[in-house]
Design a protein around this motif. Structure first.
Motif, PDB file in Angstrom:
ATOM      1  N   MET A 114      34.257  -8.459  21.694  1.00 29.75           N
ATOM      2  CA  MET A 114      34.346  -6.619  22.564  1.00 29.75           C
ATOM      3  C   MET A 114      34.280  -6.715  24.263  1.00 29.75           C
ATOM      4  SD  MET A 114      32.440  -4.264  21.888  1.00 29.75           S
ATOM      5  CE  MET A 114      32.072  -5.453  19.919  1.00 29.75           C
ATOM      6  N   CYS A 115      35.616  -5.808  24.143  1.00 24.60           N
ATOM      7  CA  CYS A 115      36.064  -5.603  25.554  1.00 24.60           C
ATOM      8  C   CYS A 115      36.438  -4.062  25.034  1.00 24.60           C
ATOM      9  CB  CYS A 115      37.762  -6.325  24.948  1.00 24.60           C
ATOM     10  SG  CYS A 115      37.427  -8.266  24.082  1.00 24.60           S
ATOM     11  N   GLY A 116      37.098  -4.105  25.822  1.00 24.16           N
ATOM     12  CA  GLY A 116      37.851  -2.516  26.327  1.00 24.16           C
ATOM     13  C   GLY A 116      38.879  -2.909  26.085  1.00 24.16           C
ATOM     14  N   ILE A 117      39.933  -1.744  26.192  1.00 25.72           N
ATOM     15  CA  ILE A 117      41.638  -1.202  26.027  1.00 25.72           C
ATOM     16  C   ILE A 117      41.867  -0.289  26.007  1.00 25.72           C
ATOM     17  CG2 ILE A 117      41.387  -2.622  23.536  1.00 25.72           C
ATOM     18  CD1 ILE A 117      42.311   0.007  22.096  1.00 25.72           C
ATOM     19  N   LEU A 118      42.881  -0.451  26.820  1.00 25.74           N
ATOM     20  CA  LEU A 118      43.675   0.580  27.501  1.00 25.74           C
ATOM     21  C   LEU A 118      45.293   0.443  27.232  1.00 25.74           C
ATOM     22  CD1 LEU A 118      43.631   3.693  29.225  1.00 25.74           C
ATOM     23  CD2 LEU A 118      43.862   1.710  31.369  1.00 25.74           C
ATOM     24  N   ALA A 178      36.661  -1.739  32.849  1.00 24.70           N
ATOM     25  CA  ALA A 178      35.974  -3.375  34.174  1.00 24.70           C
ATOM     26  C   ALA A 178      34.471  -4.082  33.835  1.00 24.70           C
ATOM     27  CB  ALA A 178      35.940  -3.337  35.906  1.00 24.70           C
ATOM     28  N   HIS A 179      33.474  -2.911  33.009  1.00 25.45           N
ATOM     29  CA  HIS A 179      32.424  -2.523  32.415  1.00 25.45           C
ATOM     30  C   HIS A 179      32.428  -3.793  31.434  1.00 25.45           C
ATOM     31  CE1 HIS A 179      33.339   1.397  32.390  1.00 25.45           C
ATOM     32  NE2 HIS A 179      32.653   1.092  30.410  1.00 25.45           N
ATOM     33  N   ARG A 180      33.311  -3.147  30.458  1.00 22.03           N
ATOM     34  CA  ARG A 180      33.383  -3.318  28.798  1.00 22.03           C
ATOM     35  C   ARG A 180      33.707  -4.708  28.963  1.00 22.03           C
ATOM     36  NH1 ARG A 180      33.002   1.128  25.780  1.00 22.03           N
ATOM     37  NH2 ARG A 180      33.703  -0.880  24.038  1.00 22.03           N
ATOM     38  N   GLY A 181      34.411  -5.637  29.960  1.00 16.00           N
ATOM     39  CA  GLY A 181      35.163  -6.782  29.572  1.00 16.00           C
ATOM     40  C   GLY A 181      35.069  -7.573  31.056  1.00 16.00           C
ATOM     41  N   PRO A 182      33.513  -7.633  31.241  1.00 12.65           N
ATOM     42  CA  PRO A 182      33.502  -8.542  32.822  1.00 12.65           C
ATOM     43  C   PRO A 182      34.361  -9.937  32.926  1.00 12.65           C
ATOM     44  CG  PRO A 182      31.528  -8.312  31.837  1.00 12.65           C
ATOM     45  CD  PRO A 182      32.874  -7.597  31.141  1.00 12.65           C
ATOM     46  N   ASP A 183      34.601 -10.651  31.776  1.00 11.15           N
ATOM     47  CA  ASP A 183      34.950 -11.784  31.439  1.00 11.15           C
ATOM     48  C   ASP A 183      36.682 -12.508  31.724  1.00 11.15           C
ATOM     49  OD1 ASP A 183      32.492 -12.766  30.982  1.00 11.15           O
ATOM     50  OD2 ASP A 183      32.344 -12.402  28.673  1.00 11.15           O
ATOM     51  N   ASN A 193      59.448  -1.691  28.923  1.00 10.55           N
ATOM     52  CA  ASN A 193      60.425  -0.191  29.328  1.00 10.55           C
ATOM     53  C   ASN A 193      59.551   0.953  28.170  1.00 10.55           C
ATOM     54  OD1 ASN A 193      62.329  -1.576  30.905  1.00 10.55           O
ATOM     55  ND2 ASN A 193      63.155  -1.668  29.221  1.00 10.55           N
ATOM     56  N   THR A 194      58.997   0.718  27.106  1.00 15.28           N
ATOM     57  CA  THR A 194      58.133   1.772  26.458  1.00 15.28           C
ATOM     58  C   THR A 194      56.596   1.561  26.240  1.00 15.28           C
ATOM     59  OG1 THR A 194      59.569   0.409  24.646  1.00 15.28           O
ATOM     60  CG2 THR A 194      60.388   2.840  25.760  1.00 15.28           C
ATOM     61  N   TYR A 195      56.002   0.311  26.836  1.00 13.85           N
ATOM     62  CA  TYR A 195      54.817   0.376  26.378  1.00 13.85           C
ATOM     63  C   TYR A 195      53.837   0.217  28.013  1.00 13.85           C
ATOM     64  CZ  TYR A 195      55.791  -4.744  25.828  1.00 13.85           C
ATOM     65  OH  TYR A 195      56.034  -5.871  26.277  1.00 13.85           O
ATOM     66  N   PHE A 196      52.969   0.210  27.807  1.00 11.58           N
ATOM     67  CA  PHE A 196      51.637  -0.891  28.288  1.00 11.58           C
ATOM     68  C   PHE A 196      50.187  -1.099  27.281  1.00 11.58           C
ATOM     69  CE2 PHE A 196      47.968  -0.923  30.534  1.00 11.58           C
ATOM     70  CZ  PHE A 196      48.032  -1.687  31.955  1.00 11.58           C
ATOM     71  N   LEU A 197      49.968  -2.650  27.652  1.00  9.73           N
ATOM     72  CA  LEU A 197      48.515  -2.912  26.806  1.00  9.73           C
ATOM     73  C   LEU A 197      48.099  -3.483  27.998  1.00  9.73           C
ATOM     74  CD1 LEU A 197      50.421  -3.762  23.434  1.00  9.73           C
ATOM     75  CD2 LEU A 197      49.329  -1.660  24.202  1.00  9.73           C
ATOM     76  N   GLY A 198      46.902  -3.073  27.788  1.00 13.56           N
ATOM     77  CA  GLY A 198      45.387  -4.052  28.575  1.00 13.56           C
ATOM     78  C   GLY A 198      44.268  -3.906  28.241  1.00 13.56           C
ATOM     79  N   GLN A 199      43.799  -4.433  28.437  1.00 13.86           N
ATOM     80  CA  GLN A 199      42.768  -4.900  28.245  1.00 13.86           C
ATOM     81  C   GLN A 199      41.179  -5.832  28.811  1.00 13.86           C
ATOM     82  OE1 GLN A 199      40.911  -8.299  26.734  1.00 13.86           O
ATOM     83  NE2 GLN A 199      39.824  -8.335  24.665  1.00 13.86           N
ATOM     84  N   THR A 200      40.608  -5.225  28.504  1.00 13.79           N
ATOM     85  CA  THR A 200      39.035  -6.247  29.583  1.00 13.79           C
ATOM     86  C   THR A 200      38.392  -6.883  28.783  1.00 13.79           C
ATOM     87  OG1 THR A 200      37.436  -4.095  29.643  1.00 13.79           O
ATOM     88  CG2 THR A 200      39.919  -4.702  31.537  1.00 13.79           C
ATOM     89  N   ARG A 201      37.795  -8.223  28.371  1.00 13.13           N
ATOM     90  CA  ARG A 201      37.281  -9.209  27.678  1.00 13.13           C
ATOM     91  C   ARG A 201      35.953  -9.061  27.723  1.00 13.13           C
ATOM     92  NH1 ARG A 201      38.736 -15.552  25.726  1.00 13.13           N
ATOM     93  NH2 ARG A 201      37.346 -15.150  24.152  1.00 13.13           N
ATOM     94  N   LEU A 202      34.930  -9.139  26.459  1.00 10.81           N
ATOM     95  CA  LEU A 202      33.905  -9.438  26.654  1.00 10.81           C
ATOM     96  C   LEU A 202      34.192 -10.620  25.629  1.00 10.81           C
ATOM     97  CD1 LEU A 202      30.789  -9.139  27.962  1.00 10.81           C
ATOM     98  CD2 LEU A 202      30.888  -8.206  25.818  1.00 10.81           C
ATOM     99  N   SER A 203      33.970 -12.140  25.803  1.00  7.18           N
ATOM    100  CA  SER A 203      34.370 -13.567  25.145  1.00  7.18           C
ATOM    101  C   SER A 203      32.878 -13.315  24.462  1.00  7.18           C
ATOM    102  CB  SER A 203      35.036 -13.862  26.270  1.00  7.18           C
ATOM    103  OG  SER A 203      33.758 -14.695  27.825  1.00  7.18           O
TER     104      SER A 203
END
Length: 627
Positions: free
Chosen positions: A1-5, A25-30, A38-48
């Protein structure tokens, strides 16, 4: 369970200069990380939760670095998928993210249909620039997106991507929906160009050819109008087996798992099944102690929760349910991302906070039992209104008029009025009226610019996808699953649990279980006046009779009392002449008339007034800040 952007398009630097992973950040504090090109950004906050090692971290790349994925959720059948579809894959982790990554690499988009879980993810082919953005079958995990010129951005939470647009434009039709339903169905959000991806859908495209993208519906709840013929015992046996399989699947975790235990049928049955599966394990349960729901015409759950915990020999953690509504109001709207009108999110927040303090990252709850197996009062009303359709129209109008005379300050009066609210309309419109909290004329008069667009339009459009379903009960359940459940209950459950870093799982929305439920003859879901008939028959094998066959309870707060007595300060501020005039959306005199009618008891509109307050709170926290 996490957060994606994420972002795909021609101006990555512009995107990264305006948004931040810190917003989720609250979605994935771990753990948190991002990758970009050039054409993408992929970020994630992890709840392990599965594979707690760094091998489960994201963004996750394939071994050849040609593919990358960000993923929020859990794939409950991922081990089976590995065994059946990826037997020769050399995995470096035990995480479901890696299963999903290689499943998509080897089988493409078709792999999504094999998933049984909760998810929102984006998968990217770095070489070809092709991308997928997908949401699970029932919309258990949220996903918002914005499409601009040659670009798209998306996130688990609306607040994370709102800053990408310089000037926010409020969607008055969406506001009309929030006031009428207390939530907005379908893709609507309060901002015109930011949308919710429909459940069971994915977006596919290419980050260098953004004009060729499309949204595809990969899953429909299969209401076909055809039911399997079996004995009652056969149905009970099969439903029990499906429930056991679902609970067993959803207890998959490398961290402690707990349960909501309200004392009602749905959550109690899940705990009982878990106890059967793991008879020697200590099961941690969490319940709310509050008397306030009684003021809204519901019984309190607390004593039943204690009784069930003793009956099943599970550990019951009691969470105080007192609410400081003036203190909590804006905080809840902030976490919801939308101006939903319901105090239940406060309870979810408090229960999940208590669970997290006890070291529990996963909670399993009874959400959707009512929506799949028929548990709401409006479902029990269907046989009544079917018979009422046989009465001549002029008599139905008389009945409606008489019902409107009942005192709306009493729960009985409100229910009588609601039952016959649209009785002079065709039956589909009568059923749709049970989702309304305000009459159409009063609603439209609240706006300066009248919007006569049908508030039930989304309902009427989606029902066309099940043309062979003749059961009015199943039509209503289809609406529940595709509107109220996803846009209201699932949204607040996800947002307020993830605000504390806790994942909530919902076994009643197991894909196999829901598909199975559509084959059950409607008379086994609602038998006479007995809602959830078949589910209750399964429960008889696990729970005391008085728990199964007691009146339905609420999971909210005394909204009417708050609006009438406790919230004058916030009403006078948020709905003042100065504030409403500045916004230029609502008619001040009509808003004041609404408040006055509510106080006199001539209209029962405390919840729509709550919606108006939530809209202003949302405007202050997001529009004013952004603009």
């Amino acid at each position: 369970m996490c957060g994606i952007l994420g972002y795909f398009g021609s101006n990555v630097q512009n995107f990264t200069s305006k948004v931040s992973l810190d917003a989720i950040a609250h979605r994935g504090p771990d753990f948190a990380n991002a990758t970009q090109g050039n054409t993408y950004f992929l970020g994630q906050t992890r709840l392990s939760i599965l594979d707690l090692s760094e091998n489960g971290n994201q963004p996750m790349f394939s071994s050849d670095n040609k593919y990358v994925i960000i993923f929020n959720g859990e794939i409950y059948n991922h081990l089976e998928l590995r065994s059946e579809y990826l037997p020769n894959q050399n995995f470096k982790s035990t995480s479901d993210t890696e299963t999903l990554l290689y499943g998509l690499i080897h089988y493409g988009i078709e792999f999504i249909s094999k998933l049984n879980g909760i998810f929102a993810f984006s998968f990217y082919n770095i070489e070809t620039k092709d991308f997928i953005i997908a949401r699970d079958h029932f919309g258990i995990k949220p996903l918002y997106y914005y499409i601009g010129i040659n670009e798209i951005c998306f996130s688990s939470e609306l607040k994370a991507i709102l800053p990408f647009k310089k000037e926010l434009e409020v969607d008055n039709f969406a506001l009309k929906n929030y006031i009428n339903f207390l939530w907005a169905p379908g893709e609507l959000t309060p901002e015109k160009e930011f949308k919710k991806l429909h459940q069971g859908c994915y977006i596919k495209g290419n980050s260098e050819e953004m004009g060729k993208g499309e949204i595809v519906k990969y899953y429909h709840v299969p209401f076909t109008g055809k039911y399997l013929q079996k004995t009652e015992k056969q149905w009970i046996d099969e439903l029990e087996n499906k429930l056991i399989e679902s609970v067993q699947r959803q207890m998959l975790s490398d961290v402690p798992v707990g349960f909501f235990l309200s004392g009602g049928l749905d959550s109690s049955l899940l705990v009982a099944i878990a106890k059967k599966i793991h008879p020697n394990s200590t099961i941690e349960c969490f319940t709310l102690k509050t008397e306030e729901v009684e003021k809204e015409g519901f019984a309190s759950d607390f004593e039943y929760a204690k009784s069930i915990a003793k009956h099943l020999d599970v550990n019951l953690n009691i969470v105080e349910g007192k609410i400081d509504i003036l203190k909590d109001f804006d905080k809840i709207v902030f976490h919801l991302d939308e101006p939903q009108a319901d105090p239940a999110p406060i309870h979810v927040l408090n229960i999940c906070k208590a669970a997290r303090e006890k070291g529990i990252k996963v909670l399993i709850g009874g959400t959707a039992g009512d929506d799949v197996f028929s548990g709401y009062r409006r479902h029990v009303a269907i046989p009544i209104i079917q018979k009422m359709q046989l009465i001549p129209l002029f008599l139905r109008k008389v009945i409606k008029k008489v019902a409107s005379l009942f005192n709306r300050k009493s729960s009985f009066g409100r229910r009588i009025n609601k039952l016959f609210y649209n009785i002079d309309q065709p039956i589909n419109d009568t059923m749709l009226g049970y989702f309304d909290w305000i009459d159409n004329e009063t609603l439209e008069n609240l706006f300066i610019d009248k919007n006569t667009k049908d508030k039930h339009l989304y309902f009427k459009e989606i029902i066309k996808s099940i043309p062979n379903e003749k059961s009015n009960l199943n039509k209503m359940l289809f609406w529940e699953l595709n509107t109220f459940l996803v846009s209201h209950n699932l949204n607040y459950t996800d947002k307020l649990s993830m605000a504390t870093g806790v994942e909530v799982r919902v076994p009643y929305l197991d894909v196999e279980l829901v598909n199975f439920s559509t084959n059950i003859p409607p008379e086994f879901k609602l038998k006479g006046k007995e809602a959830k008939y078949l589910l209750k028959k399964v429960a008889e094998r696990y729970l005391p009779h008085d728990v199964i066959y007691r009146p339905k309870t609420g999971f909210g707060g005394p909204v009417r009392e708050w609006i009438l007595n406790d919230m004058d300060a916030i009403i006078n501020d948020y709905l003042s002449k100065e504030t409403i005039t500045k916004r230029g959306i609502f008619n001040y005199e009509k808003v004041q008339q609404l408040i006055a009618d509510n106080k006199k008891g001539t209209k029962d509109v405390s919840y729509p007034i709550w919606s108006l307050l939530a809209i202003e709170s949302w405007m202050r926290q997001f529009v004013d800040k952004n603009n």
